[in-house]
Enzyme design. Structure first.
Site, PDB file in Angstrom:
ATOM      1  N   TYR A  79      -8.183   0.102   4.848  1.00 42.14           N
ATOM      2  CA  TYR A  79      -9.130  -1.015   4.949  1.00 42.14           C
ATOM      3  C   TYR A  79      -9.424  -1.373   6.404  1.00 42.14           C
ATOM      4  O   TYR A  79      -9.159  -2.480   6.853  1.00 42.14           O
ATOM      5  CB  TYR A  79      -8.571  -2.215   4.176  1.00 42.14           C
ATOM      6  CG  TYR A  79      -8.576  -1.939   2.687  1.00 42.14           C
ATOM      7  CD1 TYR A  79      -9.705  -2.195   1.928  1.00 42.14           C
ATOM      8  CD2 TYR A  79      -7.473  -1.372   2.062  1.00 42.14           C
ATOM      9  CE1 TYR A  79      -9.743  -1.905   0.576  1.00 42.14           C
ATOM     10  CE2 TYR A  79      -7.503  -1.069   0.702  1.00 42.14           C
ATOM     11  CZ  TYR A  79      -8.638  -1.341  -0.026  1.00 42.14           C
ATOM     12  OH  TYR A  79      -8.678  -1.046  -1.364  1.00 42.14           O
TER      13      TYR A  79
ATOM     14  N   GLU B  96       0.506   3.588  -3.028  1.00 43.28           N
ATOM     15  CA  GLU B  96       0.967   2.887  -1.824  1.00 43.28           C
ATOM     16  C   GLU B  96       2.442   2.540  -1.857  1.00 43.28           C
ATOM     17  O   GLU B  96       2.839   1.405  -1.594  1.00 43.28           O
ATOM     18  CB  GLU B  96       0.135   1.621  -1.596  1.00 43.28           C
ATOM     19  CG  GLU B  96      -1.329   1.913  -1.347  1.00 43.28           C
ATOM     20  CD  GLU B  96      -2.130   0.686  -0.953  1.00 43.28           C
ATOM     21  OE1 GLU B  96      -1.565  -0.415  -0.944  1.00 43.28           O
ATOM     22  OE2 GLU B  96      -3.322   0.850  -0.660  1.00 43.28           O
TER      23      GLU B  96
ATOM     24  N   GLU C 240      -9.231   4.662  -1.602  1.00 44.89           N
ATOM     25  CA  GLU C 240      -9.624   3.251  -1.529  1.00 44.89           C
ATOM     26  C   GLU C 240     -10.188   2.969  -0.151  1.00 44.89           C
ATOM     27  O   GLU C 240      -9.582   3.331   0.862  1.00 44.89           O
ATOM     28  CB  GLU C 240      -8.434   2.308  -1.762  1.00 44.89           C
ATOM     29  CG  GLU C 240      -8.000   2.186  -3.200  1.00 44.89           C
ATOM     30  CD  GLU C 240      -6.889   1.159  -3.410  1.00 44.89           C
ATOM     31  OE1 GLU C 240      -6.803   0.196  -2.624  1.00 44.89           O
ATOM     32  OE2 GLU C 240      -6.106   1.351  -4.348  1.00 44.89           O
TER      33      GLU C 240
ATOM     34  N   ASP D 158      -1.811  -6.185  -6.513  1.00 43.87           N
ATOM     35  CA  ASP D 158      -2.959  -7.074  -6.375  1.00 43.87           C
ATOM     36  C   ASP D 158      -3.818  -7.110  -7.640  1.00 43.87           C
ATOM     37  O   ASP D 158      -5.004  -6.827  -7.593  1.00 43.87           O
ATOM     38  CB  ASP D 158      -3.778  -6.578  -5.160  1.00 43.87           C
ATOM     39  CG  ASP D 158      -4.986  -7.441  -4.882  1.00 43.87           C
ATOM     40  OD1 ASP D 158      -4.860  -8.673  -4.976  1.00 43.87           O
ATOM     41  OD2 ASP D 158      -6.052  -6.874  -4.564  1.00 43.87           O
TER      42      ASP D 158
END
Ligand code: GCB
Length: 607
Positions: free
Chosen positions: A466, A413, A502, A168
């Protein structure tokens, strides 16, 4: 490879500036040997900078393939007879270099330096020409990985292709860091390794020095910040003892300078190199990350090298600003998500006492569809692993002497829930430990705790998550329950300390809504606060890195509004509401947070 420096014996010419540039959409330059003659029909291009945002041409921004850079330079006549090197800080992602039409170097990997010995090609006193071709194509044998998608249908013009990648951030390309010309004597220092230990009040600097030939004599001097000699030694390996050593501490850096001198057989100084050395130790013990034996709590961010116009090009104004913002917000650390950052930035971190987790550019090792295999003969295969190992070794070789770097992250990840990840990451973890027995290692996790198959190889559990963003969007009331459930399970399964590497929410600066709604500054602030409530209850949570430090560019897509807006600062480094909240939180926290409810949670987790 030693970073080029001006020393008593070495000299540098920085070739940064305006270069001649030409894109090669037809992919003909290599075959037509464009490097043999001066490039034709060029435009102006700054180095260092990504080329993508420099012109008004969308085709150049989205270009796939080779671009060509050219510059002329003079090698001073006084360098005649010396070893002449051309150093490229980074060229994203593959590059080949010619000097005066002769191939001097080629390199794969966009975030680490490479150099060429051009002693026999460059002409002292005369004008020389350097040509660098840079290619931005990502495939499964590059880090990060990607793939070129071609279309074979009537809806697309013949030959239409796109670069797909699974990470990303925008695939910025070009010569991202300076290009330097430097000279050393033929008999020269090739590498210096300095690691520190502390015994009582005494600091011990263990060193090894590699030289181009064995016949020289090595002398070392360690000098403190006042310029006073603290220790001295001889020989290509050994240790220097510093009585009453001043330690390098987070936010209270203290740096000694290690002078390494190499004398030739005639007893004359042949080469001199100098290195900043911080005396400090790092260790993981139980649920604590210890720096100099003191528990350290990571407060900070995942970052990017990313700014307006220059993209990923080195900009020391931005770097110093970022250091100032980290201090302003009372942070003490960051992760070089998702690739090695410029050495110039690590130097600043060493000087400011900012703690760094250094990351290998292994990002995008997962597909959107959880079950799609990543480790297959035509994707993440043996060649990918060989390259991953090579980049890891190069990263450790480059950054091993930085006091600020306290841990290596071997991937972000990755699909660590697939069985094939086990041998893949075991080999990487073993290699990292062999190359650097001092620093702890980690891998930044994405699967849930009961799915991960590799966490046992690492010292710290780093988790990205998230909640109330990608999962249950808008449901802030779920955050605490879900975060506590997940983190407690990580600890229960692996009994290792946890850093949340994160967590965050996109917030478009200036968007407001109360009660908080997604994409507003209120929502970002409230979401972070709810994560913090959980961290403050869990004793084994030893750090919080908000995603992200600043807004950054991504590829275009329906989930990104002019880039990723999870920054606590805008891309222009202006604070959003969450920045003020973090600043207060981290000031009030002091060096280590007081944890509430820790005892019960840990007792529960151990059952
Ligand atoms: C992640 C990635 C990071 C992304 C972030 C996001 O998990 O590690 O590179 O930018 O999520 O905002 O989606």
């Amino acid at each position: 490879m030693l970073f080029p420096k001006d020393t008593m014996t070495r000299e540098i010419k920085d070739l940064s500036g305006i270069w001649r540039f030409k894109a090669d959409p037809g992919n003909e330059g290599r075959e037509k040997k464009w490097y043999k003659e001066p490039l034709q029909d060029t435009i102006l291009m700054p180095v260092p900078a990504s080329y993508n945002d420099i012109t008004q041409d969308a085709a150049l921004r989205d270009h796939i393939g080779d671009v060509w850079y050219e510059q002329t330079f003079r090698v001073p006549r006084t360098w005649t007879g010396d070893r002449i090197m051309l150093w490229v800080g980074s060229a994203c992602h593959h590059a080949a270099v010619w000097v005066n039409g002769v191939e001097a170097a080629s390199h794969k990997g966009g975030f680490l330096p490479f150099e060429a010995d051009i002693t026999d090609i460059a002409l002292p006193g005369q004008e020389n020409r350097v040509t660098i071709v840079v290619n931005n194509i990502l495939n499964w044998q590059t880090l990060p990985p990607g793939r070129i998608k071609t279309f074979d249908d009537e809806k697309h013009p013949a030959g239409y292709r796109v670069q797909e990648y699974f990470h990303d951030f925008f695939n910025y390309a070009g010569i991202h860091r300076p290009v330097k010309l430097y000279r050393t004597s033929r008999l020269h220092i090739q590498d210096v390794t300095a690691t520190a230990d502390v015994q009582g009040g005494t600091g011990i600097v263990h060193y090894t020095v590699e030289c181009s030939r064995p016949e020289g004599e090595v002398r070392l001097r360690l000098v403190d910040e006042a310029g006073i000699e603290a220790a001295a030694g001889k020989g290509s390996s050994g240790h220097l003892r510093v009585e009453n050593a001043r330690l390098w501490k987070p936010l209270q850096a203290y740096l000694y300078t290690l002078h390494v001198e190499l004398l030739g057989p005639d007893g004359q100084l042949a080469d001199h190199y100098q290195l900043q050395v911080g005396i400090r130790t790092v260790k993981v013990e139980g649920t604590r990350f210890l720096i100099n034996g003191e528990p350290f709590y990571f407060k900070g961010f995942g970052k990017h090298e990313d700014s307006d116009i220059k993209g990923k090009g080195l900009d020391q104004a931005v770097n110093v600003k970022d250091m100032n913002l980290l201090k302003w917000i009372n942070a003490n650390s960051f992760r070089t998500s998702h690739y090695p950052y410029a050495e110039e930035l690590l130097d600043l971190a060493d000087r400011e006492g900012i703690v760094v987790i250094g990351e290998v550019p292994a990002v995008g090792f997962t597909f959107f569809n959880y079950n799609d295999k990543v480790y297959t003969p035509d994707q993440a295969n043996d060649e990918t692993l060989a390259h991953h190992l090579e980049v890891l070794s190069d990263l450790i070789a480059r950054d091993k002497n930085h006091a600020s770097v306290v841990m290596w992250s071997l991937a972000n990840e990755a699909a660590t829930f697939q069985e094939e990840a086990v041998p893949y990451f075991k080999e990487l973890a073993d290699t990292a430990r062999r190359l650097d027995p001092q620093r702890p290692i980690t891998i930044v996790q994405w699967p849930l705790p009961d799915k991960c198959k590799v966490a046992q190889f690492f010292d710290i559990i780093c988790v990205n998550r998230y909640y109330s963003w990608y999962q249950d969007p808008g449901a802030l009331e779920l955050v605490e329950h879900q975060v506590e459930w997940e983190l407690t399970n990580w600890f229960r399964n692996f009994q290792k300390p946890v850093i949340m590497t994160e967590y965050g929410a996109d917030a478009i600066a200036g968007f407001h809504q109360d009660p908080p709604a997604m994409f507003t500054e209120e929502y970002q602030q409230e979401l972070l606060t709810r994560y913090h409530n959980v961290f403050d209850r869990l004793d084994f949570v030893i750090g919080e890195h908000v995603w992200a430090f600043a807004d950054f560019a991504t590829k275009q897509g329906i989930t990104r509004i002019n880039g990723n807006k999870k920054g606590v600062f805008t891309r222009q480094r202006q604070p959003k509401a969450a920045a003020q909240m973090l600043r207060r939180r981290w000031a009030e926290m002091g060096e280590y947070p007081v944890k509430t409810g820790a005892a019960e949670i840990i007792a529960g987790a151990e059952k």
